[in-house]
Scaffold this motif. Structure first.
Motif, PDB file in Angstrom:
ATOM      1  N   LYS A 114       0.851  -1.198   0.000  1.00  0.00           N
ATOM      2  CA  LYS A 114       0.000   0.000   0.000  1.00  0.00           C
ATOM      3  C   LYS A 114       0.883   1.242   0.000  1.00  0.00           C
ATOM      4  CE  LYS A 114      -3.809  -2.358   0.777  1.00  0.00           C
ATOM      5  NZ  LYS A 114      -5.166  -2.156   0.402  1.00  0.00           N
ATOM      6  N   LYS A 115       0.236   2.408  -0.060  1.00  0.00           N
ATOM      7  CA  LYS A 115       0.981   3.668  -0.059  1.00  0.00           C
ATOM      8  C   LYS A 115       0.856   4.423   1.247  1.00  0.00           C
ATOM      9  CE  LYS A 115       0.640   4.305  -4.992  1.00  0.00           C
ATOM     10  NZ  LYS A 115       0.240   5.186  -6.083  1.00  0.00           N
ATOM     11  N   ARG A 116       0.005   3.949   2.167  1.00  0.00           N
ATOM     12  CA  ARG A 116      -0.220   4.642   3.435  1.00  0.00           C
ATOM     13  C   ARG A 116      -0.022   3.690   4.611  1.00  0.00           C
ATOM     14  NH1 ARG A 116       0.760   9.267   1.626  1.00  0.00           N
ATOM     15  NH2 ARG A 116      -0.865  10.383   0.537  1.00  0.00           N
ATOM     16  N   CYS A 117       0.277   4.268   5.786  1.00  0.00           N
ATOM     17  CA  CYS A 117       0.446   3.475   7.003  1.00  0.00           C
ATOM     18  C   CYS A 117      -0.918   3.080   7.549  1.00  0.00           C
ATOM     19  CB  CYS A 117       1.236   4.271   8.043  1.00  0.00           C
ATOM     20  SG  CYS A 117       0.329   5.656   8.762  1.00  0.00           S
ATOM     21  N   LYS A 118      -0.918   2.277   8.596  1.00  0.00           N
ATOM     22  CA  LYS A 118      -2.176   1.792   9.168  1.00  0.00           C
ATOM     23  C   LYS A 118      -3.016   2.912   9.763  1.00  0.00           C
ATOM     24  CE  LYS A 118      -0.072   0.556  13.587  1.00  0.00           C
ATOM     25  NZ  LYS A 118       0.174  -0.533  14.521  1.00  0.00           N
ATOM     26  N   HIS A 119      -2.390   4.015  10.117  1.00  0.00           N
ATOM     27  CA  HIS A 119      -3.112   5.126  10.719  1.00  0.00           C
ATOM     28  C   HIS A 119      -3.748   6.051   9.684  1.00  0.00           C
ATOM     29  CE1 HIS A 119      -1.382   3.932  14.504  1.00  0.00           C
ATOM     30  NE2 HIS A 119      -0.178   3.994  13.962  1.00  0.00           N
ATOM     31  N   HIS A 120      -3.285   5.967   8.447  1.00  0.00           N
ATOM     32  CA  HIS A 120      -3.768   6.867   7.404  1.00  0.00           C
ATOM     33  C   HIS A 120      -4.454   6.121   6.271  1.00  0.00           C
ATOM     34  CE1 HIS A 120      -0.679   9.539   9.305  1.00  0.00           C
ATOM     35  NE2 HIS A 120      -1.775  10.280   9.333  1.00  0.00           N
ATOM     36  N   GLY A 121      -5.095   4.995   6.581  1.00  0.00           N
ATOM     37  CA  GLY A 121      -5.916   4.307   5.593  1.00  0.00           C
ATOM     38  C   GLY A 121      -5.289   3.118   4.905  1.00  0.00           C
ATOM     39  N   GLY A 122      -4.095   2.735   5.293  1.00  0.00           N
ATOM     40  CA  GLY A 122      -3.438   1.598   4.655  1.00  0.00           C
ATOM     41  C   GLY A 122      -4.141   0.279   4.900  1.00  0.00           C
ATOM     42  N   LEU A 123      -4.876   0.173   6.009  1.00  0.00           N
ATOM     43  CA  LEU A 123      -5.586  -1.066   6.328  1.00  0.00           C
ATOM     44  C   LEU A 123      -7.040  -1.034   5.874  1.00  0.00           C
ATOM     45  CD1 LEU A 123      -4.237  -1.863   9.906  1.00  0.00           C
ATOM     46  CD2 LEU A 123      -3.547  -2.863   7.742  1.00  0.00           C
ATOM     47  N   SER A 124      -7.451   0.082   5.272  1.00  0.00           N
ATOM     48  CA  SER A 124      -8.837   0.228   4.850  1.00  0.00           C
ATOM     49  C   SER A 124      -9.170  -0.764   3.743  1.00  0.00           C
ATOM     50  CB  SER A 124      -9.086   1.644   4.349  1.00  0.00           C
ATOM     51  OG  SER A 124     -10.389   1.752   3.841  1.00  0.00           O
ATOM     52  N   THR A 125     -10.329  -1.373   3.849  1.00  0.00           N
ATOM     53  CA  THR A 125     -10.793  -2.302   2.807  1.00  0.00           C
ATOM     54  C   THR A 125     -11.872  -1.660   1.961  1.00  0.00           C
ATOM     55  OG1 THR A 125     -12.447  -3.229   4.294  1.00  0.00           O
ATOM     56  CG2 THR A 125     -10.302  -4.323   4.216  1.00  0.00           C
ATOM     57  N   GLY A 126     -12.237  -0.437   2.284  1.00  0.00           N
ATOM     58  CA  GLY A 126     -13.273   0.252   1.536  1.00  0.00           C
ATOM     59  C   GLY A 126     -14.651  -0.134   2.044  1.00  0.00           C
ATOM     60  N   PRO A 127     -15.684   0.440   1.429  1.00  0.00           N
ATOM     61  CA  PRO A 127     -17.042   0.141   1.870  1.00  0.00           C
ATOM     62  C   PRO A 127     -17.412  -1.299   1.525  1.00  0.00           C
ATOM     63  CG  PRO A 127     -17.083   1.462  -0.107  1.00  0.00           C
ATOM     64  CD  PRO A 127     -15.661   1.380   0.324  1.00  0.00           C
ATOM     65  N   ARG A 128     -18.153  -1.952   2.423  1.00  0.00           N
ATOM     66  CA  ARG A 128     -18.546  -3.343   2.189  1.00  0.00           C
ATOM     67  C   ARG A 128     -20.056  -3.517   2.089  1.00  0.00           C
ATOM     68  NH1 ARG A 128     -14.749  -7.466   3.152  1.00  0.00           N
ATOM     69  NH2 ARG A 128     -12.725  -6.621   3.586  1.00  0.00           N
ATOM     70  N   THR A 129     -20.823  -2.667   2.758  1.00  0.00           N
ATOM     71  CA  THR A 129     -22.277  -2.802   2.725  1.00  0.00           C
ATOM     72  C   THR A 129     -22.832  -2.049   1.517  1.00  0.00           C
ATOM     73  OG1 THR A 129     -22.667  -0.805   4.027  1.00  0.00           O
ATOM     74  CG2 THR A 129     -22.371  -2.874   5.250  1.00  0.00           C
ATOM     75  N   PRO A 130     -24.005  -2.429   1.052  1.00  0.00           N
ATOM     76  CA  PRO A 130     -24.617  -1.695  -0.063  1.00  0.00           C
ATOM     77  C   PRO A 130     -24.818  -0.210   0.273  1.00  0.00           C
ATOM     78  CG  PRO A 130     -25.753  -3.770   0.267  1.00  0.00           C
ATOM     79  CD  PRO A 130     -24.784  -3.614   1.409  1.00  0.00           C
TER      80      PRO A 130
END
Length: 73
Positions: free
Chosen positions: A27-43
């Motif tokens: 990724k391009k960001r650390c865990k604090h700045h969205g690197g672990l984000s998986t994006g939206p999952r619910t409709p």
């Protein structure tokens, strides 16, 4: 550069400086700045993101249009 090379995050902090933490692998960001984000999952979450993107692009297109009109195109 290989896939598993970790780069510096570089996100802008509240102090206005850049984050110096290592980015999450691949990724391009650390865990604090969205690197672990998986994006939206619910409709609902996906719909909210789609709406926000459409609104953002509309603002962008209006700015570009105004800029072109002011140049006399």
């Amino acid at each position: 550069m290989g896939k598993n090379v970790r780069i510096i995050c570089g996100a802008k902090t509240r102090k206005g400086e850049t984050c110096k933490a290592l980015a999450v692998v691949g990724k391009k960001r650390c865990k604090h700045h969205g690197g672990l984000s998986t994006g939206p999952r619910t409709p609902e979450g996906k719909a909210a993101i789609a709406y926000a993107q459409r609104a953002r692009w509309q603002v962008y297109r209006e700015k570009v249009s105004r800029r072109e009109n002011s140049k006399g195109f």
